[in-house]
Write a protein that holds these residues in place. Structure first.
Motif, PDB file in Angstrom:
ATOM      1  N   VAL B 205      43.446  32.023  82.220  1.00  0.00           N
ATOM      2  CA  VAL B 205      43.337  30.646  81.450  1.00  0.00           C
ATOM      3  C   VAL B 205      43.422  30.701  79.898  1.00  0.00           C
ATOM      4  N   GLN B 206      44.184  29.661  79.472  1.00  0.00           N
ATOM      5  CA  GLN B 206      44.470  29.714  77.979  1.00  0.00           C
ATOM      6  C   GLN B 206      44.429  28.083  77.548  1.00  0.00           C
ATOM      7  N   PHE B 207      43.355  27.935  76.599  1.00  0.00           N
ATOM      8  CA  PHE B 207      42.967  26.601  76.291  1.00  0.00           C
ATOM      9  C   PHE B 207      44.103  26.192  75.279  1.00  0.00           C
ATOM     10  N   ILE B 208      44.639  24.923  75.492  1.00  0.00           N
ATOM     11  CA  ILE B 208      45.704  24.613  74.496  1.00  0.00           C
ATOM     12  C   ILE B 208      45.426  23.507  73.431  1.00  0.00           C
ATOM     13  N   THR B 209      44.327  22.666  73.833  1.00  0.00           N
ATOM     14  CA  THR B 209      43.640  21.821  72.573  1.00  0.00           C
ATOM     15  C   THR B 209      42.051  22.363  72.520  1.00  0.00           C
ATOM     16  N   ASP B 210      41.464  21.988  71.664  1.00  0.00           N
ATOM     17  CA  ASP B 210      40.099  22.452  71.244  1.00  0.00           C
ATOM     18  C   ASP B 210      39.092  21.606  71.785  1.00  0.00           C
ATOM     19  N   GLY B 211      39.517  20.195  72.317  1.00  0.00           N
ATOM     20  CA  GLY B 211      38.741  19.404  72.849  1.00  0.00           C
ATOM     21  C   GLY B 211      37.864  18.567  71.921  1.00  0.00           C
ATOM     22  N   ALA B 212      38.321  18.536  70.785  1.00  0.00           N
ATOM     23  CA  ALA B 212      37.956  17.416  69.818  1.00  0.00           C
ATOM     24  C   ALA B 212      38.210  15.995  70.147  1.00  0.00           C
ATOM     25  N   ALA B 213      39.241  15.838  70.554  1.00  0.00           N
ATOM     26  CA  ALA B 213      39.679  14.625  71.089  1.00  0.00           C
ATOM     27  C   ALA B 213      39.751  14.598  72.625  1.00  0.00           C
ATOM     28  N   LEU B 214      39.536  13.594  73.203  1.00  0.00           N
ATOM     29  CA  LEU B 214      39.765  13.386  74.818  1.00  0.00           C
ATOM     30  C   LEU B 214      40.967  13.617  74.974  1.00  0.00           C
ATOM     31  N   ALA B 215      41.697  14.262  76.100  1.00  0.00           N
ATOM     32  CA  ALA B 215      42.602  14.242  76.593  1.00  0.00           C
ATOM     33  C   ALA B 215      42.827  14.181  78.109  1.00  0.00           C
ATOM     34  N   PHE B 216      43.907  13.770  78.552  1.00  0.00           N
ATOM     35  CA  PHE B 216      43.837  13.720  79.992  1.00  0.00           C
ATOM     36  C   PHE B 216      45.415  13.763  80.517  1.00  0.00           C
ATOM     37  N   ALA B 217      45.621  14.108  82.031  1.00  0.00           N
ATOM     38  CA  ALA B 217      46.931  14.210  82.599  1.00  0.00           C
ATOM     39  C   ALA B 217      48.070  15.112  81.970  1.00  0.00           C
ATOM     40  N   PRO B 218      47.893  16.099  81.650  1.00  0.00           N
ATOM     41  CA  PRO B 218      48.909  16.890  81.065  1.00  0.00           C
ATOM     42  C   PRO B 218      49.947  16.947  82.284  1.00  0.00           C
ATOM     43  N   ARG B 219      51.185  17.272  81.662  1.00  0.00           N
ATOM     44  CA  ARG B 219      52.367  17.412  82.711  1.00  0.00           C
ATOM     45  C   ARG B 219      53.323  18.382  82.019  1.00  0.00           C
ATOM     46  N   PHE B 220      53.725  19.303  83.059  1.00  0.00           N
ATOM     47  CA  PHE B 220      54.885  20.396  82.636  1.00  0.00           C
ATOM     48  C   PHE B 220      56.244  19.936  82.577  1.00  0.00           C
ATOM     49  N   SER B 221      57.072  20.283  81.702  1.00  0.00           N
ATOM     50  CA  SER B 221      58.569  20.054  81.667  1.00  0.00           C
ATOM     51  C   SER B 221      59.048  20.555  82.960  1.00  0.00           C
ATOM     52  N   PRO B 222      60.362  20.193  83.368  1.00  0.00           N
ATOM     53  CA  PRO B 222      61.074  20.807  84.494  1.00  0.00           C
ATOM     54  C   PRO B 222      61.319  22.301  84.077  1.00  0.00           C
ATOM     55  N   THR B 223      61.175  22.723  82.969  1.00  0.00           N
ATOM     56  CA  THR B 223      61.386  24.277  82.760  1.00  0.00           C
ATOM     57  C   THR B 223      60.119  25.116  82.360  1.00  0.00           C
TER      58      THR B 223
END
Lengths: 168, 445
Positions: B205-223
């Protein structure tokens, strides 16, 4: 001593009221977490002062509620918004942010759109009441920021809301 | 990969393929909606053995058992195969190239046998494996050798798993892939939501954002090299595009006074389709990332959201409440022709096109329950795979056979689950804490 206790209780009550609305801010911290949005935090003031934000939140009423999947205003909601408009017309130096929210019984994306629709119907009503559109901004939190999270009708009813957040 | 030997016995692969087909056709015959009988027509998983891989040097000992364990976890996790534990084995594999004593494996009723070997030299690791059909006593496909770096040892185990899965089922694999999701923490009233990436089995597991701002629904690119997500960094929902390797990010699709969310890549990775809310209406837009050119796809005054491209890039499936309750629609992008495909009771949302192109997965809410379901692209053969207090947001495994989604128990934390498209094999996907909004990457390059 008795006066001091009352003051502490009052402060606690204010803090609790603020908890319902984490973005109205009781401290100097900008809870938006970003400097770029132009909204800072504002002291709530004395709830007995009719021109204070605390008075707006508690006495005028900062929020209206909605039925499932709907964004139409109830008669009670319209009455609250008319009082908000009176206050805003008396306090023209305040700007407002209308936050639209949804209950948890829907998918994330739909709820963001539904919250946007609810915030918009509040905005339109306030504009009808003579509030300048330039004083109003809207945001939707979808189901991300419930007042109270529980798997019961009581919470869902509380969470389907639009909150008018006042700031200078 | 290097071929070690070549033989083509087909007994086992035929048996497994028949098993797959019978499962699918049994369900295809049941047209009535609301079939959530996950236990219906229980299939008997094929018993297999996977002894610890043979260390071919001292340094290889560190990984020999671990790699076999990861492969076993992947294969048994499909629900199609059942491992016979080492404690029941009577045979031993002490050398990768020694002849297999099939009688030893028949004695414990194994139908498949996986053997392997590991050698480590500095940062380099070499993994070899063979797959045997125990019943016919023959090797199934070529032996394979994989070479890589030791810090990628789990990926090598996933590659072995994919190769075995493909040989046994005739389907492409999905184990060497990642999932981007939202890691949740804190109170439910003021939830901390961080974008995170993990291997499909919940590791690394790697955290990509620090959580300071609410984030939702991440999506991968086709590659799998970029992600999109919605962030409240500015105080308003905005779409963020991020490069996975460098973590560099930019906001896209921004227009003052609007809210933008629900982004997804086009299959060529060059465009993003998303929702834009203004004046209470939510419409679909298409943004070309290179030119910045923006096209408005819908303009109905309704809520049009959760768009997902067809694999050929010509159509978008999305949800809209333009006819009252939320339903699913498919739009031809070049002509704008739009047709409704969902017609059952209840509300339909978050449609996602299968990578094979044949099915649409969706969330359905009906009578106070939430379901993950699939239907054909013409709306026929609707099948509900799950049912709970709140299931939502399906995402497809790269091979289109497994769906991952968010499940939230009443009053509880959200977690990730996976289910086979037959509705079988519902499993919790391990995450470090509460989790939501999974998006499956393609197979890694």
């Amino acid at each position: 001593m008795r006066l001091l206790t009352t003051a502490i209780l009052l402060t606690a009550a204010l803090a609790l009221a603020a908890c319902n609305n984490p973005r109205s801010g009781t401290s100097d911290t900008d809870s938006w977490g970003s400097a770029g949005n132009g909204i800072g935090s504002t002291a709530l003031g004395d709830p007995n002062d009719p021109n204070s934000i605390a008075y707006f939140n508690q006495t005028v009423g900062d929020r209206v509620h909605f039925t499932v999947d709907q964004s139409g205003l109830s008669p009670e909601g319209m009455a609250t918004l008319r009082q908000q408009a009176v206050w805003l017309n008396q306090n023209p130096h305040f700007a407002i942010l209308i936050e639209g929210h949804a209950d948890e019984r829907g998918t994330r994306e739909y709820n963001v759109a539904l919250g946007a629709r609810r915030a918009n119907s509040v905005q339109e009503y306030l504009v009808q009441q003579g509030i300048g559109a330039s004083r109003i901004r809207t945001v939707s939190y979808g189901k991300e920021r419930p007042v109270e999270a529980c798997a019961a009708q009581r919470c869902w009813d509380l969470n389907r809301r639009a909150v008018t957040v006042v700031s200078r | 990969m290097t071929a070690l030997t070549t033989k083509h016995p087909f007994a086992l692969i035929v048996a497994l393929t028949a098993l797959f087909l019978s499962a699918v056709s049994a369900l295809a015959q049941s047209n009535s909606p609301l079939r959530i009988e996950i236990t219906e027509g229980v299939i008997e998983p094929v018993p297999y053995a996977i002894p610890d891989f043979v260390p071919e040097n001292t340094a290889g000992q560190q990984y020999a058992a671990s790699i076999a364990r990861v492969v076993a976890s992947n294969l048994s996790g499909t629900g199609l195969l059942r491992e016979i534990p080492a404690s029941a084995h009577v045979g031993r594999v002490s050398s990768f190239d020694s002849p297999v004593q099939f009688s030893d494996w028949r004695a414990i009723n194994a139908q498949a046998l996986i053997t392997g070997a590991v050698a480590v030299n500095g940062q380099s690791i070499t993994v070899k494996f063979r797959l045997f059909d125990v019943v016919s006593g023959q090797q199934l496909g070529d032996g394979l050798q994989l070479d890589g770096r030791t810090d990628n040892w789990r990926r090598m185990a996933h590659r072995v798993s994919d190769a075995v899965y493909t040989r046994l089922t005739g389907e492409s694999g999905y184990f060497d892939s990642r999932v981007v999701f939202i890691a949740e923490s804190g109170s439910r009233e003021n939830r901390r939501k961080q974008v995170a990436i993990m291997d499909q089995d919940g590791e690394n597991v790697q955290f990509i954002t620090d959580g300071a701002a609410l984030a939702f629904a991440p999506r991968f690119s086709p590659t799998g090299d970029r992600i999109l997500f919605t962030s409240y960094e500015t105080g308003f929902p905005r779409i963020t595009l991020m490069d996975v390797a460098t973590r560099s990010r930019q906001m896209i699709g921004d227009q003052p006074g609007t809210m933008t969310f629900a982004p997804r890549f086009s299959p060529d990775g060059q465009s993003v389709v998303y929702s834009l809310s203004v004046g209470g209406s939510t419409n679909l837009f298409l943004l070309n990332l290179a030119s910045g050119q923006r096209y408005q796809l819908t303009d109905t005054g309704a809520i049009d959201t959760a768009p997902s491209f067809s694999p050929n890039g010509q159509s978008v499936v999305f949800e809209s409440d333009r006819e009252g309750t939320s339903q699913l629609y498919i739009m031809d992008i070049s002509t704008g022709d739009t047709r409704r495909i969902s017609h059952g009771q209840g509300r339909y949302s978050t449609p996602v096109w299968s990578p094979r192109g044949d099915l649409i997965a969706f969330t359905k809410s009906s009578s106070g329950r939430f379901h993950i379901g699939v239907m054909r692209t013409d709306g026929s053969n609707e099948r509900l795979l799950t049912s709970s207090y709140l299931d939502e947001g399906p995402t497809w495994a790269p091979n289109g056979r497994v769906i991952m989604f968010t499940r939230e128990q009443a009053g509880g934390d959200a977690g990730l689950y996976s289910v086979d498209i037959t509705g079988r094999n519902l499993r919790r996907v391990p995450t470090p804490g509460a989790a939501s909004d999974p998006s499956w990457s393609p197979l890694l390059p």
